[in-house]
Design an enzyme around this catalytic site. Structure first.
Site, PDB file in Angstrom:
ATOM      1  CD  GLN A 113      -3.522  -4.891   6.278  1.00 41.57           C
ATOM      2  OE1 GLN A 113      -3.321  -3.906   5.575  1.00 41.57           O
ATOM      3  NE2 GLN A 113      -4.202  -5.938   5.849  1.00 41.57           N
ATOM      4  CE  LYS A 118      -3.790  -2.560   1.950  1.00 47.21           C
ATOM      5  NZ  LYS A 118      -4.482  -3.072   3.125  1.00 47.21           N
ATOM      6  CG  ASP A 130      -9.912  -1.199   4.232  1.00 45.28           C
ATOM      7  OD1 ASP A 130      -9.533  -1.376   3.067  1.00 45.28           O
ATOM      8  OD2 ASP A 130      -9.299  -1.628   5.230  1.00 45.28           O
TER       9      ASP A 130
END
Ligand code: NAD
Length: 288
Positions: free
Chosen positions: A101, A57, A124
């Site tokens: 995460q 990322k 997300d």
């Protein structure tokens, strides 16, 4: 469709195309409005797979000209401490999107963490606000993997309206949100899971078949309707180290009209959509 006719969908290329477009738009945003999109990633603990994702990322951010911030916290970080970091990112004016995460260590409640993220920065697309808005349309952000699948279908100009779509897998990050996205685009959607009675009978009806179970080779050629579009979301590492999907690729190629390979199909799209969500958050003056 005859033998070996399936078009192999090139997710690597489409992901690169999307990222190239994002790079151009980022340059314009910077020149015209002085805005640099900022994406932050928070990693708790030292899970090796998570470290790889976080590195990916960060590199992707650099490639498109985003500001990227990374927060690495030890695995014994308290929930309170993590919530403080999230609070800081919610207020950080340089950061337009961020994610924690997953998975987080067991002593931390995943729901509490996701719900603490400002939905406008929830790139997300996991916050209940965004998930709920997906039901009625128009969320701030759509979750990345299913949105990436929709992007692949669109870029290959695969018609969705009126099609029989079958999704194998009902997870919160793939199966369920994809159900809503396909419904929104007027497909007739059936969702299968471990308790589905006759899986093959259902999958054989699919004009668009999505395998998102995480079960290597579970979709054999005889479970696929001739001419179907087959989207393989599964990422499974065999003991030999080989990466395979949920679909028996060679057999499926003989039945399908289009198919995504593993790796190089759906996988590369997730980061591309994460970047696109962040760019959108940076470009639009969201309310609040
Ligand atoms: P999950 O384990 O949360 O959910 C799997 C779902 O599949 C469940 O709903 C389960 O009921 C169903 N399922 C499992 N085995 C089945 C069977 N034999 N028959 C019928 N249904 C079955 O998984 P997930 O997080 O949604 O991930 C699914 C797969 O997709 C994994 O291989 C994962 O690695 C991969 N994945 C890929 C990406 C990406 O490409 N970027 C992103 C997320 C997940």
């Amino acid at each position: 469709m005859g033998e070996d006719m399936a078009v192999v969908i090139d997710g690597k290329k489409i992901s690169q195309d999307v990222r190239d477009e994002i790079r151009e738009k980022t340059l314009r945003l910077r020149k015209e409005r002085g805005i640099v999109p900022g994406l932050a990633v928070v990693l708790v603990g030292d899970d090796p797979a998570s470290q790889i994702y976080v590195r990916g990322k960060k590199n992707a951010c650099r490639e498109v000209g985003f500001l990227s911030k990374e927060f690495r916290l030890p695995s014994d970080t308290s929930e309170k401490k993590l919530l403080d970091v999230i609070d800081g990112l919610n207020r950080d004016r340089e950061i337009h999107g961020f994610l924690v995460q997953l998975p987080v260590p067991e002593h931390i409640r995943t729901d509490a963490i996701i719900e603490a993220i400002d939905p406008r920065k929830d790139v997300d697309g996991f916050h209940p606000y965004n998930v709920g808005r997906l039901f009625s349309g128009n969320p701030y952000h759509r979750s990345c993997t299913p949105a990436g699948i929709m992007e692949l279908l669109d870029r290959y100009e695969i018609e969705i309206k009126g099609k029989e779509a079958v999704i194998v897998g009902r997870s919160n990050i793939v199966g369920k949100p994809l159900t809503l996205m396909l419904l929104e685009r007027h497909a007739t959607v059936t969702v299968c899971h471990t308790r589905t009675r006759d899986l093959a009978e259902v999958t054989r009806r699919a004009e668009i078949l999505v395998a998102a179970a995480g079960n290597p080779g579970m979709i054999s050629g005889d479970m696929i309707r001739g001419g179907a579009v087959v989207i393989d979301v599964g990422i499974n590492r065999l003991e030999t180290g080989k990466l395979v999907g949920d679909v028996v690729f060679a057999d499926a190629c003989k039945k399908a009209s289009y198919i995504t390979p593993v790796p190089g199909g759906v996988g590369p799209m997730t980061i591309a959509i994460l970047l696109r969500n962040t760019l959108a958050a940076a470009s639009v003056l969201l309310p609040g």
